[in-house]
Structure formats: C-alpha cells, structure tokens
Design an enzyme around this catalytic site. Structure first.
Site, PDB file in Angstrom:
ATOM      1  N   GLY A   1     -49.737  15.339  -0.283  1.00  0.00           N
ATOM      2  CA  GLY A   1     -49.837  16.109  -1.497  1.00  0.00           C
ATOM      3  C   GLY A   1     -50.634  17.522  -1.698  1.00  0.00           C
ATOM      4  O   GLY A   1     -50.340  18.629  -1.868  1.00  0.00           O
ATOM      5  N   ALA A   2     -52.208  17.175  -1.119  1.00  0.00           N
ATOM      6  CA  ALA A   2     -52.705  18.475  -1.127  1.00  0.00           C
ATOM      7  C   ALA A   2     -54.184  18.015  -0.384  1.00  0.00           C
ATOM      8  O   ALA A   2     -54.401  17.072  -0.154  1.00  0.00           O
ATOM      9  CB  ALA A   2     -53.274  18.792  -2.424  1.00  0.00           C
ATOM     10  N   MET A   3     -54.974  19.254   0.084  1.00  0.00           N
ATOM     11  CA  MET A   3     -56.153  18.974   0.773  1.00  0.00           C
ATOM     12  C   MET A   3     -57.334  19.644   0.395  1.00  0.00           C
ATOM     13  O   MET A   3     -57.189  20.583  -0.107  1.00  0.00           O
ATOM     14  CB  MET A   3     -55.944  19.298   2.349  1.00  0.00           C
ATOM     15  N   GLU A   4     -58.409  19.065   0.298  1.00  0.00           N
ATOM     16  CA  GLU A   4     -59.726  19.510  -0.512  1.00  0.00           C
ATOM     17  C   GLU A   4     -60.720  20.208   0.383  1.00  0.00           C
ATOM     18  O   GLU A   4     -61.982  20.336   0.049  1.00  0.00           O
ATOM     19  CB  GLU A   4     -60.540  18.342  -1.048  1.00  0.00           C
ATOM     20  N   ASN A   5     -60.034  21.124   1.323  1.00  0.00           N
ATOM     21  CA  ASN A   5     -60.984  21.915   2.207  1.00  0.00           C
ATOM     22  C   ASN A   5     -61.840  22.573   1.281  1.00  0.00           C
ATOM     23  O   ASN A   5     -61.729  23.109   0.236  1.00  0.00           O
ATOM     24  CB  ASN A   5     -60.038  22.921   2.900  1.00  0.00           C
TER      25      ASN A   5
ATOM     26  N   GLU B   1     -57.555  17.354   8.259  1.00  0.00           N
ATOM     27  CA  GLU B   1     -57.941  15.928   7.953  1.00  0.00           C
ATOM     28  C   GLU B   1     -56.592  15.285   8.530  1.00  0.00           C
ATOM     29  O   GLU B   1     -55.644  15.489   8.343  1.00  0.00           O
ATOM     30  CB  GLU B   1     -58.065  15.427   6.575  1.00  0.00           C
TER      31      GLU B   1
ATOM     32  N   HIS C   1     -62.993  16.213  -5.236  1.00  0.00           N
ATOM     33  CA  HIS C   1     -63.433  15.979  -3.962  1.00  0.00           C
ATOM     34  C   HIS C   1     -64.786  16.690  -3.446  1.00  0.00           C
ATOM     35  O   HIS C   1     -65.335  16.399  -2.684  1.00  0.00           O
ATOM     36  CB  HIS C   1     -62.348  16.155  -2.928  1.00  0.00           C
TER      37      HIS C   1
ATOM     38  N   GLU D   1     -61.792   8.510  -1.164  1.00  0.00           N
ATOM     39  CA  GLU D   1     -60.397   8.536  -1.747  1.00  0.00           C
ATOM     40  C   GLU D   1     -60.220   7.584  -3.063  1.00  0.00           C
ATOM     41  O   GLU D   1     -59.727   7.779  -4.221  1.00  0.00           O
ATOM     42  CB  GLU D   1     -59.146   8.224  -1.048  1.00  0.00           C
TER      43      GLU D   1
ATOM     44  N   GLU E   1     -58.190  17.129  -6.126  1.00  0.00           N
ATOM     45  CA  GLU E   1     -59.011  18.092  -5.020  1.00  0.00           C
ATOM     46  C   GLU E   1     -60.081  18.453  -5.413  1.00  0.00           C
ATOM     47  O   GLU E   1     -61.031  18.541  -4.697  1.00  0.00           O
ATOM     48  CB  GLU E   1     -57.991  18.997  -4.481  1.00  0.00           C
TER      49      GLU E   1
HETATM   50  N1  PHE Z   1     -57.540  14.037   1.585  1.00  0.00           N
HETATM   51  C1  PHE Z   1     -56.148  14.540   0.927  1.00  0.00           C
HETATM   52  C2  PHE Z   1     -56.270  13.985  -0.562  1.00  0.00           C
HETATM   53  O1  PHE Z   1     -56.221  13.002  -0.932  1.00  0.00           O
HETATM   54  C3  PHE Z   1     -55.118  13.899   1.343  1.00  0.00           C
HETATM   55  C4  PHE Z   1     -54.559  14.182   2.812  1.00  0.00           C
HETATM   56  C5  PHE Z   1     -54.859  13.373   3.900  1.00  0.00           C
HETATM   57  C6  PHE Z   1     -53.848  15.387   2.982  1.00  0.00           C
HETATM   58  C7  PHE Z   1     -54.488  14.158   5.303  1.00  0.00           C
HETATM   59  C8  PHE Z   1     -53.580  16.030   4.208  1.00  0.00           C
HETATM   60  C9  PHE Z   1     -53.905  15.066   5.408  1.00  0.00           C
HETATM   61  O2  PHE Z   1     -56.694  14.647  -1.246  1.00  0.00           O
HETATM   62 ZN    ZN Z   2     -58.241  12.546  -1.926  1.00  0.00          ZN
END
Ligand code: PHE
Ligand code: ZN
Length: 881
Positions: free
Chosen positions: A269-273, A129, A309, A328, A306
C-alpha cells in the site's frame, strides 16, 4: 531464486550485531540501466558484541561490485569473498572506528521484483523494507543497525528534474552534460529499511502545517503531472493526521519537511520512509469522478498510517523482523482510531472486524497460522500478514481496553520516552504499558506467542430466586502448526445488560461501583462471573465493541437477537445481532439446499428489518450496515466444509425475499436519497449514497425492467465514481440487457485512468455471472493487462481468486489451474506479489474431498516448479503440511 534448500530463520537465534554503522554517505549516479552507487560507512566493532573474530559480513544481492576500500586503502581480490547473498571481508579493524567505502553498480530497469531501486514508468524509486537496501549496496541490512544518512543524487536534468531523499535538502548544483545534483541529509538515525530516494519528472502540491510547538512544516505531495488535480484529499488527510497525533498521543513531527510520492508500481500500500513516504497511487489519488467513497476512506487511513509510523516505527523501531507487529500492530490501531474519529467510530469498528473475521481468522485457522510475533520464517516478506497487522492491532486494542484511555496514554508516553532512537521488541512495549500503570501483563503476553483464534463459549444461568445471573465462560484454542497445545489467554470481555423494556440494567459486580458496562477479565480456562440484584433475567450483550479477537459461542434465540437489534445501545453488538440472525437463517437454508428441500423464508428477519426501517435514522451508513446480509466469505468461514454454491444460492434467496417483502420501502429509500452530489464527501452524503445503492442492490435482485432502468439511468448520469461503479456492478451482476455496452463504454471513458481501469478488471473478476471464468481468462490477454503491475495483478487475479469464491472454486478445478499458471509466470517477475496470490489455495482443508485433491495438485505444481522463489515456495510448501 531458490537455493538448494531455503533456510529458516529463527527468533531464538537472534544475536546483537557484531559491527555498527554510525553514519553513511551515499552517492548515486542515476540511470535506468546502469546506476552507480558509492557508499562510505563509518563503522566500528559493536562494544556489546562478544565475538572476537575480525570477519565482517555484509548483505548484498544482485549487485555488481566495482571496488572496496578500508580507511582509504583499496582491498584486493584476496581480501574478500563474494557469494549470491553476501560480501565477506576477512579482516577489518577491531580496536578503532574505520571507514568502509564500496562502489557498485545496479540495473533498476531489470528490477521487476520492485525491491531496492526500480523503475516505475519513467520514475526511479526505492522500496527497502524489509530487505531491499541490500539490492542497492552491501550493508548490514537489519533494523537494529541505525545510522544517519547523507545522500547525494546525480542525474540528467531533463529526465529527472526532481531528486528526493530522506531528511532535509542541504545542497544542490549543476554539472556538465546536462546533469545536476542534490544532497539530502537526515539527522535522525534510522535503519536502512527506511532509506528512500525518488528521481523523476514530477509535479507537486504544497501546503503547510504548524505544529503544537509552533514549528512550520512544509508538506509536499509529488505525482505525475496529469494527476495533480487528485491530491487534495491526501493533503487534507495528512494535516488531520498530524493534528490528531498531537492531540491524542502528544506526538509532534520532527523534520521541517514531509514528502509523499505516488508511484504506479508498488508491491504494497505505502511505505513510511523517513520524511519521504512512497505510496501506491491507489492510496493518494482521488477525484470525485474517479474515486469511490471507500477509496477516499482508504486514502485517509493509509496516509495517516504512514504518518503515524514516524513515531511508531521510525523514532522507535523494531529490533528484528520478528517484532514487526510492534510497529504494524500499534500503527494500525492508531490509524483505526484516527479514522473512527474522523467519520464514525461505529462504522469503522464494524468494517475492521469484518476484515479481521473473514481474512485474519481464516489465516489463523489455516496452515499458515502464526503468532503476531512469529518465531520463524523463510522469507520475511511473507509475514506482512493480516495476523501481524490486524490481529496485532487487536492485541494493542485489548491493552487499551484493559488500561483505559488515560492508562494507555501513560503507557505510550513512557514507551516513547524510554525508547526514542532505539530498536526494540514487543516485550519492551508491553513492559512500558505495565510500568506506567503498575499492573502485571505477564499472562497477557501470551497473545504475542500463541497462534490461532480462541473460542469463547458462554453459558447463561439465571436464578430467579436469588435474582442472580451467572455467566460461565470457557476458552479454548485449536492446535496450529508447530503449536499443538494452547494455554489460556487473558481476554477482556466487555458486557452490558439490557432489561426487557429495552433500558440499560445497572451492573452489580463483586464490590465494584455499579456501572452500565463492565470489562470482565477472563484469565483461566474456565471462569464464572456472577451478577446480583437482578429482579428479572436481562438480555446479555457480550463482547461489546468486539473487545477481543475471539469466536463467541453463546446460544441466542432468533427472538433474543431480534430484541438486541432493536435495543442494544452498543453499536457493534446491535449490528452483530442482526448478522447472527440473518446468518442463522441462511444456514438453515443451506441445509435445506443440501438436502434438496424446498426453501422457505423466515418472516422474523423481515419484521426485524422493517422495524429498523421504521425508525428515524441520522446515520444512513450505519443503517445500511444493519440492512446488509453477511458476506459469502464470512458465511463460508463458519462452515466446516465450505459449500460455495449453497452459500450463494441461500444468500441470493434471502436477498430476493427481503427485496420482495420491502420493495416499496426500498423504492422510496432509493428515490429520497438519489441526488446528484458530485464532490460531497461529508458523512451525510456518503450515508445517502450507501443506503440508496443498497436499496438499488436489493431491488435489482428482483429482475424487473423498472429497476433495470434505475441502474442504467444512474450509471449514465452519475457524477461520482461511487454511484457510477455501484450501478455498473448491479448491471453486470443481473440479466440487464445493456451489460456489454456499459462495460465497453466504461472502459473507453476511463482508459487513461489506471486506477479506474483496475476497478473495471476487478468488477469483472468478481462477477457471479456464469461467463466469469472465460472473461477473466480473456482479460489476461487484454492490452491493458500486465503482470508487471501489482495493482493490475491484484485487480484481476487477486480479485478472482480471493473475492469470487463461487467461480474460483468451480467444481472442475479450472480456477485453481488458472491461478497456478499465473503464479508461475508472476514468480519470475515479482516473487513477493506472486506469493501473495497463492492465498486462494491455502484453505484447501476447508473444502470437499474432490476440491481438496485439486487444490493440493495445484500447490504441488508450485512447489515442484524449477525456478520457484523462496517467497512462493514457503507459502505453497507450508500450505501442504
Ligand atoms: N511498512 C509498510 C506499512 O505498513 C508496508 C510495506 C512493507 C510496504 C514492505 C512495502 C514493503 O506501512
Ligand atoms: Zn505500517
């Protein structure tokens, strides 16, 4: 790096994709400097597309193309064209589906921007992302392209024993040369920004969760071996979040496996893959001796965020990046509510509003102001803003306030049912809320397109003969860039009335049932609301719970505020009254300082605080908030021309005066609550630590040997990081004789804990001591400092420029020059993080003429730097407008 003139992308130019990718098979042969990617995409012309051209354009950056084939037939050099950012294939089949196969090469080790596939210590991981997938292979890298992914990872067995990707592990095996492979399949269609892979030598803790329908989910958290004892809190938080989402939203987890990986190098901070969240270590790792109470809270919040999400973002995703707040804003609202339910709603709300008002309101009032659904951008990474996230959450909260708990749930149920598996818009979200409740939110929609914080002015008129109270409300918003005129918004204003004896007055409004609290709906520029049968003038408690993200202007005397501090049953407004009271007093001191007058302390504040202190408090965290003074940054946000020195001096004066007046109370509060409580993270223990550290902070402003000993003693004996850090911070902020020794000792004690060393950097960067600038400069040369690690950058350069207004805005401009030099250096390494560091300069209009000139010079230096990235260019150039 920057092309001739960076292109602006507009929401109004959105068109449907011309091709679809139904499924992707990826195979990656992983290595640090030479990773091979083979991608096979089952594609077809989008039946909805009106374009009859047979050209196909894929996004791709920093890739080395090896080969291309369509339906097994290799393409020759004449069949396609490559540019810096795209691959164009002149002719692809229009009438039937086809398979496009691509082979390319990437270099993860050279990827210091941390987007796409990169190296974090020994581990390979991805961040896609918003547009990182195009740095892995050529693709239709946009969120409305949703595909199923099957991913095979091939790597050395010793270096990369753990190979992870989205979905379920479906096969694995061994190869020659000490290599192995694993295949992952994700049955859910997703946009490529949710793709992830991780390869490394990782340890894992495992747990289980049984869903509401009885399915058993395996939960795994992967970290480096030395951190395996710091995962428990994250795991508990995950299970709590899963349960909460079932109970509050009726949402169940969908895969059989949920994985979280913690990495040391991460831009955000973190990523919701999907099925494989990748986290900044900061939001996973915690042990009582290494993490503070606030770290524990943040971990709980981000883990939940996360997780949430999975429904708000993944199952239902965004059509395009202008809709970012769809996922978000809603997900932040969800995590805020979750956190409030876990500990204390009152405290969570106050903390969220503090963040919103100091940071988001500043953004909304500055040159980078944009609506929660922006209508243009140069670099989308610059739009992961407080406005999109925090104001976005406030907008969802207002819908919640207008619809009530049940109405909101009806709306979210319909939203999920209608749009599961789709990529949708903010408008679709609002429509679902409307349709499920048969109401009209057309006016409310303006919150999505209008930037800036509205000002709400309220006048109270009480007519004793008619026994009637009238509230005259007026709303207005100042112009923001590219939005000169503003329209009235639909604003929910929560109201309570309090009698002079402190009891709640029943509210009589129009012919509605009599209630104790009411939500007024302001929809016009000016509107009056009348309340009848009021035998005497009640005290008005307005905008309860901070029911709308506005600046409230209503005259309230210090006496009235003191009354609300005693009697308001709304926990937010009770706190707010105290903040207004001390704020008003601090502002009169600031004026005195500016006129070189003598400073006098207002005793009303002291008597109000002692009254608060005389009550019996169960929630000591809330008491601590009531006793805290507004932050310097919040005070600054209320000044036309920010005077950082006067703010600091006035606030310190008040703080010291309070400490003198209440010394003995603070001493006994400290002694009562100072216990050795390693490992207790219940609300009561957190409350005790909070109040005692607040008491100690007041006492230490007295510069008295006895209290220096309190801090030193606490510093040396603390068994938890909250206490150790609080004491160290007081020691270095005061004239304490053991300053240097303690700082040195802290470094030696924690040098192997990166997240604690971040705190060590940040503490020095935020210090009010006169040495700070030199210290910060020296620290950039410290062996533990590196521009390659975003956490380190944030803890030194970010903390200094964003949380130390006194020294960053030093009159001689050295703070600005320091920042510019570092942003230019960082720009070459990590443009996304570099752009975020520019924030400190964007508010230049709020300072005096000399500072303005110096800040503008600094921004111009950035704009004119030869190799400036789109990211930094956009922030710096827009700031100058
Ligand atoms: N989508 C992530 C979040 O808010 C944030 C994020 C955006 C992380 C872009 C990395 C790169 O949970
Ligand atoms: Zn988010």
């Amino acid at each position: 790096m920057r092309e001739a003139s960076p292109q602006t992308i507009y929401l109004k130019d959105y068109t449907f994709p011309e091709y679809l990718i139904d499924s992707v098979e990826l195979s990656l042969v992983l290595s640090e400097e030479d990773t091979r990617v083979v991608s096979k995409m089952m594609m077809q012309k989008n039946p909805d597309s009106e374009n009859r051209e047979s050209l196909l354009e894929l996004a791709g950056e920093e890739l080395e193309l090896i080969s291309l084939a369509i339906d097994g037939k290799a393409l020759s050099d004449d069949d396609y064209q490559l540019s810096e950012e795209h691959l164009q294939i002149a002719e692809v089949p229009q009438e039937q589906p086809f398979i496009l196969a691509i082979e390319n090469k990437i270099n993860p080790k050279a990827n210091t921007a941390l987007e796409g596939l990169y190296l974090s210590k020994q581990m390979l991981c991805t961040q896609c992302e918003a547009q990182g997938f195009r740095k892995i292979t050529y693709f239709l890298d946009r969120p409305d392209i949703m595909s199923t992914f099957k991913t095979t990872l091939i790597a050395d067995k010793d270096k990369y024993p753990v190979l992870l990707s989205n979905g379920n592990k479906v096969a694995e095996g061994e190869l020659q040369n000490n290599r192995h492979w694993v295949t992952w399949e994700d049955p859910f269609k997703k946009p490529c920004y949710l793709f992830a892979l991780v390869a490394g030598d990782l340890s894992c803790i495992e747990d289980k969760f049984v869903t509401m329908s009885g399915r058993e989910i395996s939960l795994q958290i992967f970290v480096e071996a030395e951190d395996i004892d710091k995962c428990e809190h994250a795991m508990d938080s995950l299970k709590n979040a899963m349960r909460w989402d079932e109970q509050v939203y009726g949402r169940e987890y969908d895969l059989d496996l949920y994985m979280i990986v913690a990495v040391s190098h991460f831009n955000m901070g973190a990523m919701e893959n999907k099925g494989l969240n990748i986290f900044n270590t900061k939001f996973v790792l915690a042990r009582p001796d290494t993490a503070t109470d606030s770290d524990y809270e943040h971990i709980e919040g981000v883990i939940a965020h996360e997780y949430f999400h999975n429904w708000t973002g993944n199952r239902v995703t965004c059509r395009d990046w202008f809709q970012l707040s769809l996922k978000e804003g809603f997900t932040v609202f969800r995590d805020q509510e979750f956190s409030g339910d876990q500990t204390s709603k009152a405290i969570k709300r106050i903390e969220d509003v503090k963040l919103l008002r100091t940071r988001q309101f500043a953004e909304d009032a500055g040159p980078l102001a944009h609506p929660i659904r922006p209508d243009s951008y140069i670099e989308i990474n610059n739009f992961y803003t407080l406005t999109v996230y925090e104001k976005g959450a406030e907008v969802v909260r207002m819908i919640h306030t207008l619809l009530g708990v049940e109405g909101f749930r009806r709306g979210s149920d319909l939203y999920f049912q209608r749009h599961d598996g789709q990529a949708v818009t903010c408008d679709d979200f609002v429509s679902a809320m409307e349709d499920a409740n048969a109401i009209d939110l057309s006016l409310f929609r303006r919150w999505y397109s209008q930037a800036g914080t509205p000002e709400l002015s309220v006048k109270q008129v009480y007519d004793s003969e008619q026994q009637c109270l009238t509230l005259e409300m007026q709303q207005s918003s100042s112009p923001t860039p590219r939005q000169q005129t503003k329209k009235p918004l639909h604003i929910p204003v929560k109201l309570g009335l309090i009698n002079s004896d402190g009891t709640t007055e029943k509210i009589n409004y129009q012919s509605r049932p009599v209630v104790e609290e009411i939500v007024l709906e302001l929809k016009q520029e000016k509107q009056t609301f009348e309340f009848n049968n009021l035998a005497s003038k009640p005290v008005v408690s307005l905008l309860r719970g901070f029911s709308a993200p506005v600046v409230l202007k209503m005259e309230q005397s210090l006496e009235e505020l003191a009354f609300l501090v005693r009697h308001d049953s709304d926990t937010f407004n009770r706190w707010e009254a105290g903040q207004k009271m001390s704020g008003t007093i601090i502002f009169s001191l600031i004026e005195a300082i500016q006129k070189s007058e003598q400073l006098k302390f207002n005793n009303l504040l002291l008597s109000s605080l002692s009254h608060v202190l005389q009550q019996d408090w169960e929630d000591l965290s809330y008491l601590s908030l009531l006793l805290s003074l507004p932050d310097e940054s919040y005070l600054a946000s209320q000044m036309k021309i920010i005077d950082v020195e006067a703010i600091h001096e006035a606030r310190e004066f008040i703080k010291k005066s309070i400490a003198e007046g209440l010394e003995s109370v603070f001493v006994s509060l400290y002694k009562q609550n100072h216990k050795d409580e390693s490992g207790c993270f219940d609300a009561a223990a957190i409350g005790r630590r909070r109040i005692k550290n607040l008491a100690l902070s007041y006492l230490s402003s007295l510069d008295n040997q006895q209290f220096y000993e309190f801090s030193e003693q606490q510093y040396h004996t603390a068994k938890n990081m909250t206490d150790q850090l609080a004491a160290l911070s007081l020691i270095i902020e005061s004239k304490h004789p053991s300053k240097e020794i303690c700082l040195q000792q802290f470094y030696e004690q924690w040098q192997h804990e990166a997240l604690v060393i971040d705190k060590w950097f940040a503490l020095q960067a935020c210090s009010r001591s006169s040495q700070t600038f030199d210290t910060v400069k020296t620290l950039t040369q410290h062996s533990a400092f590196s521009l390659n690690n975003p956490n380190r950058v944030r803890s030194l350069i970010g903390a200094f420029s964003q949380s130390n207004q006194l020294h960053f805005h030093a009159e001689n401009g050295q703070g600005y020059q320091f920042l510019v030099e570092n942003v230019i250096a960082l720009n070459r390494i990590n443009p996304q993080v570099a752009a975020r560091m520019v924030v400190g300069l964007t508010q230049w209009k709020r300072f005096d003429y000399e500072r303005q000139q110096k800040m503008k010079t600094a921004l111009n230096q950035l704009v004119n730097t030869a190799e400036i990235s789109k990211d930094v260019f956009e922030v710096a150039s827009k700031s100058l407008l």
